[in-house]
Scaffold this active site. Structure first.
Site, short mmCIF file in Angstrom:
data_model
loop_
_atom_site.label_atom_id
_atom_site.label_comp_id
_atom_site.label_asym_id
_atom_site.label_seq_id
_atom_site.Cartn_x
_atom_site.Cartn_y
_atom_site.Cartn_z
N GLU A 109 0.82 -1.22 0.00
CA GLU A 109 0.00 0.00 0.00
C GLU A 109 0.85 1.27 0.00
O GLU A 109 0.33 2.35 -0.28
CB GLU A 109 -0.95 -0.01 1.21
N GLY A 114 -12.74 -3.77 2.21
CA GLY A 114 -13.87 -4.58 1.74
C GLY A 114 -15.07 -3.66 1.53
O GLY A 114 -15.38 -2.83 2.37
N ILE A 123 -13.31 -8.99 7.32
CA ILE A 123 -14.74 -9.32 7.16
C ILE A 123 -14.92 -10.19 5.92
O ILE A 123 -14.65 -9.76 4.80
CB ILE A 123 -15.60 -8.03 7.04
N MET A 145 -9.19 -2.34 8.64
CA MET A 145 -8.69 -2.69 9.96
C MET A 145 -7.85 -1.59 10.65
O MET A 145 -7.21 -1.87 11.66
CB MET A 145 -7.88 -4.00 9.88
N GLU A 146 -7.87 -0.38 10.10
CA GLU A 146 -7.00 0.67 10.67
C GLU A 146 -7.58 2.08 10.70
O GLU A 146 -7.26 2.87 11.60
CB GLU A 146 -5.67 0.76 9.90
N ASP A 158 -12.41 -6.25 -2.34
CA ASP A 158 -13.32 -7.40 -2.19
C ASP A 158 -14.63 -6.86 -1.63
O ASP A 158 -14.73 -5.70 -1.29
CB ASP A 158 -12.69 -8.42 -1.22
N1 ADE Z 1 -9.19 -5.02 3.86
C1 ADE Z 1 -9.50 -5.41 2.61
N2 ADE Z 1 -10.63 -6.15 2.61
C2 ADE Z 1 -11.03 -6.25 3.90
C3 ADE Z 1 -12.09 -6.90 4.55
N3 ADE Z 1 -12.99 -7.63 3.87
N4 ADE Z 1 -12.19 -6.79 5.90
C4 ADE Z 1 -11.27 -6.08 6.61
N5 ADE Z 1 -10.23 -5.46 6.03
C5 ADE Z 1 -10.11 -5.53 4.70
#
Ligand code: ADE
Length: 229
Positions: free
Chosen positions: A11, A77, A153, A173-174, A197
């Site tokens: 990233e 996500g 997730i 997540m951050e 995703d």
């Molecule tokens: N980063 C990329 N996709 C994610 C997801 N589905 N959940 C948490 N962090 C992510």
């Protein structure tokens, strides 16, 4: 000086490569690259994954680098119904999916904090949206809520919980950890996330397949923002 943080190497690596007059300072095991990008003074760092790493990293940027704004870049996500892989979410605000409801708090409320929905800087939102439409005309960008937690997730039940309870546009997540640290230090912030995703059963496979393409869009956006600052 503008702080740019990504959780993972992929990233931030393209941004670090594009820097000029680069100098490395290591702190708490994190490499902070100071220099110029698009003629702007920046410090770029890979925080590592998760909220704790991100909070620590943001505090170091505040204490040691005196940043006047922080940008979190990366993938996420997709939660919002119309969002497609490769699209971008620009944070309106960010919240953590914490749960202390047993004590009468609402979901997402951090007990005894003045706020739990941390608002991104309005000027940065406007600049990011305008820039994204210009540099990434082939995708859609959305200004919406980023929901963060220490969890990848990858099931529809949790995904719909985050949509229904938080009105989340993307899950990662951050971001909200940076947002909280920025709020406590009174530093303007923005989170920029490209969708890798859809946070459903296919998320893990999709993530691996589409991460690279998503990062291409987000790198273009970060460079475009710096160019227009
Ligand atoms: N980063 C990329 N996709 C994610 C997801 N589905 N959940 C948490 N962090 C992510």
């Amino acid at each position: 000086m503008i702080g740019i943080i990504g959780a993972m190497e992929e990233e931030v690596s393209q941004l670090i490569e594009a820097m000029e007059e680069k100098e490395k300072v290591t702190c708490a095991g994190m490499d902070f690259y100071c220099g110029k990008l698009k003629d702007k003074e920046v410090v770029i760092v890979q925080s590592g994954i998760g909220k704790v790493n991100m909070a620590l990293c943001t505090q170091i940027l505040a204490d040691r680098f005196d940043v006047k704004a922080v940008i979190n870049t990366g993938v996420a996500g997709g939660l919002y119904k119309d969002i497609e892989i490769g699209d971008i979410v620009i944070s309106k605000d960010a919240v953590q999916h914490v749960d202390a409801t047993v004590f009468g708090y609402k979901v997402g409320e951090i007990p005894r904090m003045d706020t739990s929905y941390f608002e991104a800087d309005k000027d940065l939102i406007e600049l990011a949206k305008k820039t994204c439409d210009e540099v990434n005309p082939d995708i859609h960008s959305y200004v919406g809520r980023v929901v963060s937690g220490d969890q990848f997730i990858s099931d529809n039940k949790k995904k719909h919980y985050l949509i229904n309870e938080f009105d989340g546009y993307c899950a990662e997540m951050e971001g909200a950890a940076m947002a909280q640290a920025a709020h406590l230090n009174q530093i303007p912030f923005i989170i920029l996330r490209a969708i890798s995703d859809k946070a459903d059963q296919e998320a893990a496979g999709s993530y691996e397949e589409f991460e690279k393409a998503a990062i291409k869009h987000i790198v273009r956006l970060v460079l475009g923002i710096l160019d227009r600052m």
